[in-house]
Design an enzyme around this catalytic site. Sequence first.
Site, PDB file in Angstrom:
ATOM      1  N   THR A   1       0.981  -1.154  -0.015  1.00  0.00           N
ATOM      2  CA  THR A   1      -0.017   0.051  -0.005  1.00  0.00           C
ATOM      3  C   THR A   1       0.938   1.258   0.074  1.00  0.00           C
ATOM      4  O   THR A   1       2.276   1.211  -0.292  1.00  0.00           O
ATOM      5  CB  THR A   1      -1.053  -0.013   1.288  1.00  0.00           C
ATOM      6  OG1 THR A   1      -0.092   0.041   2.164  1.00  0.00           O
ATOM      7  CG2 THR A   1      -2.030  -1.050   1.091  1.00  0.00           C
TER       8      THR A   1
ATOM      9  N   VAL B   1       0.603   4.317   2.508  1.00  0.00           N
ATOM     10  CA  VAL B   1       1.122   5.109   3.732  1.00  0.00           C
ATOM     11  C   VAL B   1       1.796   3.995   4.464  1.00  0.00           C
ATOM     12  O   VAL B   1       3.024   4.508   5.169  1.00  0.00           O
ATOM     13  CB  VAL B   1      -0.063   5.340   4.579  1.00  0.00           C
ATOM     14  CG1 VAL B   1       0.543   5.971   5.706  1.00  0.00           C
ATOM     15  CG2 VAL B   1      -0.628   6.651   3.710  1.00  0.00           C
ATOM     16  N   CYS B   2       1.432   2.817   4.353  1.00  0.00           N
ATOM     17  CA  CYS B   2       2.246   1.764   5.187  1.00  0.00           C
ATOM     18  C   CYS B   2       3.785   1.739   5.178  1.00  0.00           C
ATOM     19  O   CYS B   2       4.548   1.771   6.098  1.00  0.00           O
ATOM     20  CB  CYS B   2       1.809   0.452   4.875  1.00  0.00           C
ATOM     21  SG  CYS B   2       0.142   0.248   5.420  1.00  0.00           S
ATOM     22  N   PRO B   3       4.257   1.662   3.966  1.00  0.00           N
ATOM     23  CA  PRO B   3       5.951   1.401   3.617  1.00  0.00           C
ATOM     24  C   PRO B   3       6.651   2.952   4.180  1.00  0.00           C
ATOM     25  O   PRO B   3       7.650   2.800   4.779  1.00  0.00           O
ATOM     26  CB  PRO B   3       6.182   1.499   2.218  1.00  0.00           C
ATOM     27  CG  PRO B   3       4.948   1.963   1.526  1.00  0.00           C
ATOM     28  CD  PRO B   3       3.629   1.705   2.568  1.00  0.00           C
TER      29      PRO B   3
ATOM     30  N   ILE C   1       6.570   1.874   8.174  1.00  0.00           N
ATOM     31  CA  ILE C   1       7.709   0.887   8.510  1.00  0.00           C
ATOM     32  C   ILE C   1       8.964   1.328   8.375  1.00  0.00           C
ATOM     33  O   ILE C   1       9.919   0.863   8.947  1.00  0.00           O
ATOM     34  CB  ILE C   1       7.036  -0.454   7.522  1.00  0.00           C
ATOM     35  CG1 ILE C   1       5.712  -0.954   8.070  1.00  0.00           C
ATOM     36  CG2 ILE C   1       8.214  -1.668   7.698  1.00  0.00           C
ATOM     37  CD1 ILE C   1       5.083  -1.913   6.781  1.00  0.00           C
TER      38      ILE C   1
END
Length: 179
Positions: A48, A50-52, A55
């Site tokens: 997706t 925003v997730c990276p 992380i």
Amino acid sequence: MAERLVGKQAPDFSMEVITGNGQEFGRRSLSDYRGKWLVLFFYPLDFTYVCPTEITALSDSAAEFAELDTEILGVSVDSVHSHKAWISLPKDMNGLGPVNFPLASDITKKVASDYGVLIEEEGVALRGLFIIDPDGELKYEVVNHNDIGRSVDETLRVLQALQSGGLCAMNWQPGDRNL
């Protein structure tokens, strides 16, 4: 009515994980973190947008967390095989690349449900971040809408405030006196 988690023993878990380099599968349980602080964070899905960013930011700060005797564990409802594929894929191809902590699979969605972050109708987790102390007590939680990323700096500040052992005023910063 939502159940309060802060100030209680963190909900137990046992999940499959892949190491941050994408090379080894295993399991992690809450008991594996006894004696250390844990930043447990949920994100909606692999691959997706925003997730990276979250992380990678947490991974880039992993050494700062380690200096504070704190482990990091990322969790989504994806399988460990999806995590492995995402870690293995180059960033310029929407991959994640290696990270400095394991990613866990909550494919049954039980852990997200136990921590109160599961969006049942969508089958994904909200952006929930939890700080658990060395005795397993949940000390802090923040849950965001999935459109909004979290702040590593704020997570570090709160962790240090919790570790200071005293009362911390609004906008407390490391080095400030406790009340």
